[in-house]
Scaffold this motif. Sequence first.
Motif, PDB file in Angstrom:
ATOM      1  N   HIS A  47       0.850  -1.188   0.000  1.00  0.00           N
ATOM      2  CA  HIS A  47       0.000   0.000   0.000  1.00  0.00           C
ATOM      3  C   HIS A  47       0.883   1.234   0.000  1.00  0.00           C
ATOM      4  O   HIS A  47       2.020   1.201   0.467  1.00  0.00           O
ATOM      5  N   ALA A  48       0.347   2.329  -0.537  1.00  0.00           N
ATOM      6  CA  ALA A  48       1.119   3.557  -0.730  1.00  0.00           C
ATOM      7  C   ALA A  48       1.710   4.099   0.569  1.00  0.00           C
ATOM      8  O   ALA A  48       2.740   4.769   0.553  1.00  0.00           O
ATOM      9  N   ASP A  49       1.082   3.806   1.713  1.00  0.00           N
ATOM     10  CA  ASP A  49       1.572   4.328   2.987  1.00  0.00           C
ATOM     11  C   ASP A  49       2.703   3.489   3.587  1.00  0.00           C
ATOM     12  O   ASP A  49       3.152   3.743   4.692  1.00  0.00           O
ATOM     13  N   GLY A  50       3.165   2.457   2.862  1.00  0.00           N
ATOM     14  CA  GLY A  50       4.285   1.653   3.328  1.00  0.00           C
ATOM     15  C   GLY A  50       3.892   0.358   4.017  1.00  0.00           C
ATOM     16  O   GLY A  50       4.744  -0.475   4.304  1.00  0.00           O
ATOM     17  N   ARG A  51       2.606   0.160   4.295  1.00  0.00           N
ATOM     18  CA  ARG A  51       2.164  -1.082   4.911  1.00  0.00           C
ATOM     19  C   ARG A  51       1.976  -2.168   3.853  1.00  0.00           C
ATOM     20  O   ARG A  51       1.872  -1.878   2.667  1.00  0.00           O
ATOM     21  N   VAL A  52       1.928  -3.408   4.323  1.00  0.00           N
ATOM     22  CA  VAL A  52       1.539  -4.537   3.486  1.00  0.00           C
ATOM     23  C   VAL A  52       0.246  -5.099   4.061  1.00  0.00           C
ATOM     24  O   VAL A  52       0.129  -5.290   5.275  1.00  0.00           O
TER      25      VAL A  52
END
Length: 99
Positions: A47-52
């Motif tokens: 995801h764009a915010d760095g999470r998976v």
Amino acid sequence: MAEASTSPSGAQRVSAWVHGRVQGVGFRWWTRSRALELGLVGYAANHADGRVHVVAEGPRGDLDVLVAALRSGDTPGRVDLVVEDFAPARGDHATFVER
């Protein structure tokens, strides 16, 4: 998290958001490998915010093993937090893929 009821097949679904340094380090591939070893279906997506975001379906015990693996410290990168939610399986996946 609250215990979810199971689907008629006995399968459940976990939706797990993995926080930390988990992109660009082979984390999705590693997660897919663990899920396939457990016979789970679903996906791991950046995801764009760095999470998976990890979504997996299968027996609750195997889902618990996958979530424990995500928290184990043996993953690529660095996992700071895993937030999971269990629900009845939807049956909309045939295998486990990276997205």
